[in-house]
Design a protein around this motif. Sequence first.
Motif, PDB file in Angstrom:
ATOM      1  N   LYS A   1       6.199  -0.873  11.634  1.00 29.89           N
ATOM      2  CA  LYS A   1       6.301  -2.312  11.862  1.00 29.89           C
ATOM      3  C   LYS A   1       6.152  -3.068  10.548  1.00 29.89           C
ATOM      4  CE  LYS A   1       4.455  -6.245  14.305  1.00 29.89           C
ATOM      5  NZ  LYS A   1       5.245  -6.775  15.386  1.00 29.89           N
ATOM      6  N   ALA A   2       5.162  -2.614   9.747  1.00 25.18           N
ATOM      7  CA  ALA A   2       4.921  -3.304   8.484  1.00 25.18           C
ATOM      8  C   ALA A   2       6.110  -3.167   7.539  1.00 25.18           C
ATOM      9  CB  ALA A   2       3.662  -2.755   7.830  1.00 25.18           C
ATOM     10  N   ALA A   3       6.898  -2.098   7.706  1.00 25.90           N
ATOM     11  CA  ALA A   3       8.043  -1.904   6.819  1.00 25.90           C
ATOM     12  C   ALA A   3       9.289  -2.571   7.373  1.00 25.90           C
ATOM     13  CB  ALA A   3       8.292  -0.419   6.614  1.00 25.90           C
ATOM     14  N   GLY A   4       9.127  -3.325   8.435  1.00 30.95           N
ATOM     15  CA  GLY A   4      10.259  -4.071   8.963  1.00 30.95           C
ATOM     16  C   GLY A   4      11.141  -3.266   9.901  1.00 30.95           C
TER      17      GLY A   4
ATOM     18  N   GLN B   1       2.763   1.325  10.417  1.00 27.88           N
ATOM     19  CA  GLN B   1       3.465   1.246   9.140  1.00 27.88           C
ATOM     20  C   GLN B   1       4.957   1.025   9.322  1.00 27.88           C
ATOM     21  OE1 GLN B   1       1.965   4.604   6.812  1.00 27.88           O
ATOM     22  NE2 GLN B   1      -0.102   4.000   7.366  1.00 27.88           N
TER      23      GLN B   1
ATOM     24  N   PRO C   1       5.515  -4.198   2.933  1.00 27.37           N
ATOM     25  CA  PRO C   1       4.534  -4.322   4.016  1.00 27.37           C
ATOM     26  C   PRO C   1       3.411  -5.287   3.645  1.00 27.37           C
ATOM     27  CG  PRO C   1       4.971  -2.016   3.529  1.00 27.37           C
ATOM     28  CD  PRO C   1       5.624  -2.821   2.461  1.00 27.37           C
TER      29      PRO C   1
ATOM     30  N   ASN D   1       4.650   5.740   4.302  1.00 26.01           N
ATOM     31  CA  ASN D   1       5.577   4.837   3.612  1.00 26.01           C
ATOM     32  C   ASN D   1       6.754   5.569   2.978  1.00 26.01           C
ATOM     33  OD1 ASN D   1       4.426   2.366   4.247  1.00 26.01           O
ATOM     34  ND2 ASN D   1       2.819   2.658   2.718  1.00 26.01           N
TER      35      ASN D   1
ATOM     36  N   ASP E   1      11.866  -4.675   2.169  1.00 28.61           N
ATOM     37  CA  ASP E   1      10.712  -5.036   2.994  1.00 28.61           C
ATOM     38  C   ASP E   1       9.436  -4.539   2.354  1.00 28.61           C
ATOM     39  OD1 ASP E   1      11.835  -6.143   5.644  1.00 28.61           O
ATOM     40  OD2 ASP E   1      13.015  -4.321   5.342  1.00 28.61           O
TER      41      ASP E   1
ATOM     42  N   GLY F   1       3.814  -7.189  10.061  1.00 33.45           N
ATOM     43  CA  GLY F   1       5.191  -7.317   9.631  1.00 33.45           C
ATOM     44  C   GLY F   1       5.367  -7.135   8.136  1.00 33.45           C
ATOM     45  N   SER F   2       6.484  -7.594   7.631  1.00 29.30           N
ATOM     46  CA  SER F   2       6.797  -7.338   6.232  1.00 29.30           C
ATOM     47  C   SER F   2       7.208  -8.634   5.546  1.00 29.30           C
ATOM     48  CB  SER F   2       7.940  -6.331   6.129  1.00 29.30           C
ATOM     49  OG  SER F   2       9.093  -6.859   6.744  1.00 29.30           O
TER      50      SER F   2
END
Lengths: 304, 424
Positions: free
Chosen positions: B271-274, B269, A153, B240, A151, A142-143
């Motif tokens: 998911k990681a960036a929301g 990525q 990372p 990104n 957001d 998630g972020s």
Amino acid sequence: MSLTDIMNITLMQGFAGLSLFSVLLLMGLGLAIIFGQMGVINMAHGEFMTIGAYTIYMFSSLTETFLPGFASMYFPFAIVAAFCIAFVFGWFIEWALIRHLYKRPLDTLLATWGLSLAMQQTFRSTFGAREVSPTLPDWLLGSWAPAEGLDIPINGLFVLALTALVTGGVLLALYRSRWGLRVRATVANRPMANATGINTSRTDRLTFAIGCGIAGVAGAAFTTIGSTGPTSGSLYIVDAFLVVTFGGAGSLLGTVASAFGIAQTQSIAEFFMTGSMAKVLTLMMIVTILMLRPQGLFASKIRR
Amino acid sequence: MADKKDPIQTPLTDEQRRKVLMGMAAMPAMMMPGMALAQAAQFPTAKVNTTKLAVTDTEVVVGQLHSATGTMAISETGSIQAEQLAIDQINAMGGVLGRKIRVIKEDGASDWPTFAEKSKKLLVQDKVACVFGCWTSASRKAVLPIFEKENGMLYYPTFYEGLEQSKNVIYTGQEATQQILYGLDWAAKEKKAKTFFLVGSDYIWPRTSMKIARKHIESVAKLGKVAGEEYYPLGHTNFNSLINKIKLAKPDCIFAAVVGGSNVAFYKQLKAAGITADKQFLLTISVTEDEVLGIGGENIAGFYSSMKYFQSLDNANNKAFVEAFKKAYGPKSVIGDVTQAGYLGPWIWKATVEKAGSFDVDKIAAASGGIELKTAPEGYVKVHENHHLWSKARIGQAQLDGQFKVVAESPELIEPNPFPKGYQ
């Protein structure tokens, strides 16, 4: 589009560049030691990274099966294990293969390329041809959202921190430890280093193994942002060589600078043009600079 | 007790005894292989094989040509397994025209010239009756001239970009319009998507697919507008900047065709960036159950995929297929769209050979159009005169466990149209 939107995108884009920088640096670091310091063209660098990735996968499967309560904590231990396994394997490979080829650096290219193919097939036979997906702890997913629409990372932050740690460690070891002194002496003048009582073949083995171990750490960290499969390593190998060559083989600071330059160029170019064109632009820039400065950004002062 | 005489002790006349013996001798012939023999006698080899294929009275040789090693082994393993399963099942039923199928497996090793070389070996040296194989368009393009020159028959399982049709190939996957148009219409109707962001890996399949998608969105169906179109080199692992561009464009729908190792990086990525399913609608044409293994269910849960087959399809054919597949390859194995299409190949070939009453490639090519398969796991399918399949399109929503929940299905079979007018 409001001002805060633009602010947020700018901040996130800035972090994207930083995050790519840390990825490139981490993948290049092990190679900077092996290729930069020792002159071994290690085409199997990506596969040593894959060893790290599969280590994470094994740890994640094992904790899931035997210690489900431990699932949120296994990751740091798995990274240490990734270093150890890749280190041991690197030690063995240096003994079996590389040490016979120091006088024929170009042949290391062929030998390690063959090694990389063999390793890929070994992964395929052991873990199956399909990609696998280690279950990552929740705190890595998630972020981090400090503000609405912004957001950052978490996996990017993690890789950044790990890269800082490993780079700091390597720089410290190379310039402040006995091992670093021996490595630099061996690189500078092998017969003379031998004559002063340095066991250069032992230094070589340790250096190669440490480079491989760092590749293992990089591969382990990249499971948070990329794929884990038999050929995952091949995704990174070109970029890794690019970073080391562009920075100037033999200079660790050069590797840092080159990773930063490439990452920022690519990241900014990608934002303003299409992905493929951004890659073309980055590579053209690298080629142009290497034509003007064949020794790379930072030339190392080595007597040849 | 005394009434029930032991039949063996009952004295028999010679006549009766002979009948019993004959009956017992006939017993094995009554079982499968015997029936096959009888069937084989009905179709003498000289008649079913006039072109010197590797067909004998008891055996027919086919080829299988996939990448068991190299980069593409990730994807092609499923097809190899499904084709083998279908062949085993056909053999257990007595084979084709009374002949057991023997497979010669060749490894294309993810290398297109190797594919060409091995296909030549299969056709010229082994004289196989047909080949099940290839996965990437590049490998298919490499072997196509050889199949056309040597007059072989290829059953190709992958969904692909279309713009191709050959007498010597049966395409058991979808061509681009069968996969894309229904998905986009569904997105516009059910998800009220008006703006689309197209993302793909940079090679022929995503580029052609996105071209069709753009035409459909902007001019043919007038669904809305394209907010962005982006391609990234194969093997690209850093998305990104792209993700920031998507955030800037704020599309209603991300329409994705990213493949290979890039695919995993893309979803991790995102998911990681929301960008998760509760905030963003995403429809992909490149993620099946196979890919989710690498991506991880937690990274893609809630997003949608447009395919013709999902492992979770609820019908009797599919239940039997999934059960047989898991029995053969382990309870943890998963079945993606292409794996199922691979499974169709041998069955369609068998039906065609039986219809044509011959193994000859020319006769099979001519008889292919109109072949029906009622037992396909995806449901009823039919071979079109253009050698592609009529099939349904389905939308599945990715779940945490790596399976898809089918949320929509085209009401009718969609006609394959490899050269779509208005989309060029």
